[in-house]
Design a protein around this motif. Sequence first.
Motif, PDB file in Angstrom:
ATOM      1  N   SER B 193      26.586  45.644   7.974  1.00  0.00           N
ATOM      2  CA  SER B 193      26.345  44.207   8.082  1.00  0.00           C
ATOM      3  C   SER B 193      27.589  43.528   8.642  1.00  0.00           C
ATOM      4  N   LYS B 194      27.353  42.546   9.549  1.00  0.00           N
ATOM      5  CA  LYS B 194      28.516  41.838  10.093  1.00  0.00           C
ATOM      6  C   LYS B 194      28.572  40.402   9.570  1.00  0.00           C
ATOM      7  N   VAL B 195      27.738  40.104   8.593  1.00  0.00           N
ATOM      8  CA  VAL B 195      27.670  38.729   8.095  1.00  0.00           C
ATOM      9  C   VAL B 195      28.915  38.441   7.242  1.00  0.00           C
ATOM     10  N   PRO B 196      29.580  37.336   7.508  1.00  0.00           N
ATOM     11  CA  PRO B 196      30.781  37.006   6.710  1.00  0.00           C
ATOM     12  C   PRO B 196      30.415  36.723   5.248  1.00  0.00           C
ATOM     13  N   ILE B 197      31.369  37.009   4.370  1.00  0.00           N
ATOM     14  CA  ILE B 197      31.137  36.833   2.936  1.00  0.00           C
ATOM     15  C   ILE B 197      32.047  35.740   2.427  1.00  0.00           C
ATOM     16  N   ARG B 198      31.473  34.820   1.648  1.00  0.00           N
ATOM     17  CA  ARG B 198      32.296  33.759   1.047  1.00  0.00           C
ATOM     18  C   ARG B 198      32.160  33.826  -0.456  1.00  0.00           C
ATOM     19  N   LYS B 199      33.336  33.790  -1.091  1.00  0.00           N
ATOM     20  CA  LYS B 199      33.336  33.853  -2.557  1.00  0.00           C
ATOM     21  C   LYS B 199      33.097  32.445  -3.088  1.00  0.00           C
ATOM     22  N   THR B 200      31.855  32.019  -3.007  1.00  0.00           N
ATOM     23  CA  THR B 200      31.539  30.662  -3.444  1.00  0.00           C
ATOM     24  C   THR B 200      30.083  30.600  -3.857  1.00  0.00           C
ATOM     25  N   GLY B 201      29.738  29.601  -4.646  1.00  0.00           N
ATOM     26  CA  GLY B 201      28.334  29.359  -4.978  1.00  0.00           C
ATOM     27  C   GLY B 201      27.779  30.261  -6.060  1.00  0.00           C
ATOM     28  N   VAL B 202      28.488  31.353  -6.373  1.00  0.00           N
ATOM     29  CA  VAL B 202      28.014  32.287  -7.390  1.00  0.00           C
ATOM     30  C   VAL B 202      29.185  32.618  -8.307  1.00  0.00           C
ATOM     31  N   THR B 203      28.929  32.752  -9.590  1.00  0.00           N
ATOM     32  CA  THR B 203      29.983  33.200 -10.509  1.00  0.00           C
ATOM     33  C   THR B 203      29.434  34.317 -11.395  1.00  0.00           C
ATOM     34  N   ILE B 204      30.354  35.139 -11.912  1.00  0.00           N
ATOM     35  CA  ILE B 204      29.963  36.215 -12.820  1.00  0.00           C
ATOM     36  C   ILE B 204      30.781  36.084 -14.099  1.00  0.00           C
ATOM     37  N   THR B 205      30.107  35.966 -15.221  1.00  0.00           N
ATOM     38  CA  THR B 205      30.801  35.970 -16.512  1.00  0.00           C
ATOM     39  C   THR B 205      30.874  37.395 -17.057  1.00  0.00           C
ATOM     40  N   SER B 206      29.755  38.130 -16.926  1.00  0.00           N
ATOM     41  CA  SER B 206      29.714  39.497 -17.448  1.00  0.00           C
ATOM     42  C   SER B 206      30.174  40.457 -16.353  1.00  0.00           C
ATOM     43  N   THR B 207      31.473  40.467 -16.097  1.00  0.00           N
ATOM     44  CA  THR B 207      31.993  41.180 -14.924  1.00  0.00           C
ATOM     45  C   THR B 207      31.915  42.698 -15.079  1.00  0.00           C
ATOM     46  N   ARG B 208      31.906  43.178 -16.344  1.00  0.00           N
ATOM     47  CA  ARG B 208      31.827  44.621 -16.508  1.00  0.00           C
ATOM     48  C   ARG B 208      30.410  45.111 -16.201  1.00  0.00           C
ATOM     49  N   GLU B 209      29.421  44.389 -16.720  1.00  0.00           N
ATOM     50  CA  GLU B 209      28.033  44.788 -16.547  1.00  0.00           C
ATOM     51  C   GLU B 209      27.532  44.514 -15.126  1.00  0.00           C
ATOM     52  N   CYS B 210      28.100  43.471 -14.504  1.00  0.00           N
ATOM     53  CA  CYS B 210      27.720  43.161 -13.123  1.00  0.00           C
ATOM     54  C   CYS B 210      28.994  42.979 -12.311  1.00  0.00           C
ATOM     55  N   PRO B 211      29.532  44.050 -11.767  1.00  0.00           N
ATOM     56  CA  PRO B 211      30.808  43.923 -11.045  1.00  0.00           C
ATOM     57  C   PRO B 211      30.684  43.132  -9.747  1.00  0.00           C
ATOM     58  N   PHE B 212      29.506  43.129  -9.154  1.00  0.00           N
ATOM     59  CA  PHE B 212      29.366  42.458  -7.867  1.00  0.00           C
ATOM     60  C   PHE B 212      27.975  41.850  -7.739  1.00  0.00           C
ATOM     61  N   PHE B 213      27.948  40.599  -7.172  1.00  0.00           N
ATOM     62  CA  PHE B 213      26.668  39.907  -7.026  1.00  0.00           C
ATOM     63  C   PHE B 213      26.696  39.085  -5.749  1.00  0.00           C
ATOM     64  N   SER B 214      25.623  39.175  -4.947  1.00  0.00           N
ATOM     65  CA  SER B 214      25.609  38.365  -3.721  1.00  0.00           C
ATOM     66  C   SER B 214      24.242  37.715  -3.516  1.00  0.00           C
ATOM     67  N   LEU B 215      24.270  36.564  -2.798  1.00  0.00           N
ATOM     68  CA  LEU B 215      23.034  35.838  -2.462  1.00  0.00           C
ATOM     69  C   LEU B 215      23.098  35.442  -0.994  1.00  0.00           C
ATOM     70  N   ARG B 216      21.953  35.516  -0.354  1.00  0.00           N
ATOM     71  CA  ARG B 216      21.910  34.952   1.001  1.00  0.00           C
ATOM     72  C   ARG B 216      20.701  34.034   1.089  1.00  0.00           C
ATOM     73  N   ARG B 217      20.939  32.856   1.632  1.00  0.00           N
ATOM     74  CA  ARG B 217      19.877  31.869   1.714  1.00  0.00           C
ATOM     75  C   ARG B 217      19.118  32.035   3.020  1.00  0.00           C
ATOM     76  N   ILE B 218      17.797  31.978   2.938  1.00  0.00           N
ATOM     77  CA  ILE B 218      16.992  32.005   4.157  1.00  0.00           C
ATOM     78  C   ILE B 218      16.011  30.833   4.063  1.00  0.00           C
ATOM     79  N   ASP B 219      16.122  29.899   5.015  1.00  0.00           N
ATOM     80  CA  ASP B 219      15.307  28.681   4.960  1.00  0.00           C
ATOM     81  C   ASP B 219      14.065  28.806   5.824  1.00  0.00           C
TER      82      ASP B 219
END
Lengths: 364, 783
Positions: B193-219
């Motif tokens: 994938s060449k789509v840029p990633i921004r660390k914004t709009g999403v947060t993780i509190t349970s970082t051990r159980e979910c080390p990584f999370f991403s969302l992409r909006r499609i309108d």
Amino acid sequence: MSHPLEQLREDALREIESESDEKSLDAVRVRYLGRNGSISAWGEKMKTLSAAERPVIGKLLNEVRNAVTAALDARSEEFRAQKESESLGRIDISLPGATGASGYSGYSEYSGFSTPLTGYSGFVPLERGSLHPLTQMLERSIEIFRRMGFALADGPDIEDEWHCFDALNTPPEHPARNEQDTFFLRDGRLLRTHTSTVQIRAMQAAPPPIRVIAPGAAYRRDELDATHSPQFHQIEGLYVDENVSVADLKGALEFFMRELFGPDTAVQFRPHFFPFTEPSLEVYVKSKALKGGEQWIEVAGSGVVHPAVFEQVNEARGDKAYDPEKWSGYAFGLGMDRLAMILFDIPDIRLFAQNDLRFLRQFA
Amino acid sequence: MKFSINWLREFVGLPKNPEETADLLTRAGVETENIETRGSKIDNVIVSQITASSRHPNADRLTVCEVDDGSGTKRQIVCGAKNYKVGDKVALALPGAKLPNGLEIRKSKLRGVESEGMLCSPIELGLGEDASGLLILSPEAKIGVPISDLFPSDTILDVEITPNRGDLLSHFGLAREIAALTRKKLKSMPPESKVPIRKTGVTITSTRECPFFSLRRIDQVTVGPSPQWLRAKIESVGIRSISNIVDISNFVMLELGQPTHAFDADKLKGAINVRFARDGEKFLALDGKTYSLKPDNCVVADEERAVGIGGVMGGEETGVTDSTKNILLEAAYFLPASIRHTARELNLPSDASYRFERGVDPGMIFRASARVTELIREIAGGTPAKEIQAAGKLPANPPDVSLSYEKCDRVVGVAIKPKTVDGILTGFGLSKSKRTSKSANWKIPGYRRDLQRDVDLIEEVVRAYGADKIPGTDRSRVMPSSAADRSHDIESTLRERLVAHGLSEVRTSKLIPRNAPAFSENAIVLQNPLSEDHVALRPSLLSGLLGVFERNLRAGAERVALFELGRVFAPPDVREERRAGFLVWGKRVSDPHWRAADQGRLDFFDLKGAVESVFPDKLSFQRSTHPSLSMAAEIYDNNQLIGIAGQLSTLSLKIDAPGGVFVAELSLDLPIKGLGSRATFREFGKFPAIIRDIAMIVSEELTHEKILKVIFHENPSWLERVEFFDQFVGEEAARRFGPKKKSLAYRLTYRDRSRTLTSEEVTAAHARIRERLQRELGAELRE
């Protein structure tokens, strides 16, 4: 004021209690419930009652009749039991037992009260007994392994989670740790799901080298059907020594299978996954004696003991006896029910536990 | 998991015959359980459209459909399915068609209404297992076109993926494995994938159980049914088509192994946070059920509520529906142990949790997100956001593993050239970082987290090298016999003795039913029994023996003589104990035989004889009582109580059995210790014996035991044997000898070891015994 029927009930129950033998009890039965009995008479009287009374009295009559019948039956049962144990009470149980065909029990250098003496021959030799086919299967397998130098080992059916899972490299939340298939006791212990628990116990008990087999029961939470039983039988094997290899494992199980199924048996090892062995191999056989030799039949799981198992054992032992760099081993598990079904052409695993004599005799 | 051969071929070249691929995988430990051919031999079945539907005049369950087959005239078809609506495109089998299941279609009348063909379900066409309704085709399917154009023939492999190989739970993953095993190159790789990633709009509190999370909006997407190719592809491997967006997400999971989830963006309130659930937090999942969550469950939440159970299932309220316009596409990594824990605790396994708990490839997350996005744009339109919003860190690459070639040879048992080892491991995607002539360090690809130590690499070598090529060696070692050996041998001896005695061995279940017959009181109950027949651990062998007895009695047996040796679980501390159980009942001889006249029925002394045959000269029986026995005896070994024997009371039997049923049970743990000791030779008497009989009338209560005691009181060293050989008891005896009297007969054998006895000394000794019997027992001696 109580109804005359209630009075009748009271009288009947009192009389039943006070009678002391079957004969007088029968008289009570006739007096109350016989064709002209005083309770039966109420059946006739019902016809004369008003429509309003009839259902109420009808219900009461039923109750009374049932209560008296039940009391009569119970008392009669009591007499029967009493009579039974009275007549049995006269039997002298110190008489010698029937000792079978030989009839001779040897010298009686009198040493106690029960010196068995010759009696008549009770079981005439025409009746043969039989060994259960699973026993025959176990005995045959044990005999072959003993020829290969294996000693027997044993462990309990009721186990802890550590011996059944953790020590066998299946920590909590491991996808192969199938607690849903495991029977638990209320105290948190469990019924072993495989005889592999005896591997751990054998290694805890003695340092290497070790060469043992462990026949025994295992349990899984399976519905009973033609091929699954919640309790089944396995033989576990474990050999730990210097430089034990996949080739050694193959040689041992090939030998076993050919001894069991005949010299023309083909044996195939297919890689598989078990948490406590690495590499892991499933064992398949093909033999003319088995279903015409058409298909490969899975008969065992096996593999080279995973070093993590040695590490768990060392930790429990508190030493380094099973140093994975120095020692290696192989382990295997054979399903005895399955092997017996294959060898004896038995179509349904349930036959083993049903123990129908018509089944057992076929293997006499 | 089911794999389509056509789909696999998109990534790797396969042999023409799918059986070869199945065999290759099976031999490498990826077992193919089933091979199924789909979509071949479908002639005379075409795409049609239902244009009208009415109730069948004579049958409530049938409808009469008017169907457009593209010929210009409408056909009338009688149909039993319910899952369609007017306007649906369906598969129509024309008269003359022969379906893969063998059914031949003809024009016929069904309950009086003409039917010109048949509308088919997937299973009837051999296109799936679904038999619940019609195969509904994509709206874009052209009417009149043969169904075989829509469903190219394919072979479906049903493959058992072991729990350590999460990387094989996708078509790409399995293709990669086949490529490695056959030393072929993959035809294509999913692009980076060449789509840029921004660390914004999403947060993780349970970082051990979910080390990584991403969302992409499609309108501005258009939700609708999937195109035919997509529908056919996912349905071929057993996933139902729902809508284009959901189908695409499933398609990519089946293709690349990474689960994704699409939220309806307009139903989310505020930013997304991945956190732990609150204790008791309620969640309505996509399966329509409400789950009560626990604080260790990891959820995807907006500002108001949980909108998904992370890695397990999305929420019903925020899922994609027909009216959804804008979506947020989730692609994440969850901790396998946490997913497994949650899915099991909630009893909510899903295709996503199945993959996450086995570990997905972190390197595939962005590729999958890009692939889903691309397909959505293609199929459902819409404008993807220029960036992916993300939080957390992808898990690091697995650590290197060092492998010594010598160790590999040692574990496998044959010498394999280092070059061959290297070739195999490189084929599996590993790369060498450091190498000496003796060993190498291997870099492990992110999708093979199961490769953690040298033996894991050795297993890969065995799989690819071929277990068949390793010759078996006959390596032996002898071991001294153990305690288990000795007790096994003793039990084998006991079994042989009992079989020789005419008893049949049984093996009953150690798990007994809730309402077991007698002798199951205080049994330890399982916490999680599965059926009422296997609820508790047997505290005694007798309950099982009774069950076997009743079964055989019902089957018409006339003689039941059984024993079992086995483990019981004695309450209250569930101590495991070895026991022997016995049950005898019925005729002494079950079948008529010319040498066996009526031998009467088995009785207590047959039971006693069987028990004594196991432990000769060791046991004594003492009168006792037992709630389930109308006559009970305790069995002693010396002075130790080791078991019970007796006659079953009629009340403890569920079935009417003529004559007495006799049972015994004793512990093998105690007397077994004295068994197996060797016998030693004793000189047998060389001098002649003198035999004298005694017949006497005694009181009915007098026991054999007491008589023996009196006889042996004199104990001349040359009284060799005493045998009890006749008795006369009962009413007839009472009539002849007086009330409560019986007649008994004993044979005494006198013999000295060192000389010939004289008649006189024997007569004198015998007279003393007779006299003592008279004096001490009041015996009336008969001549």
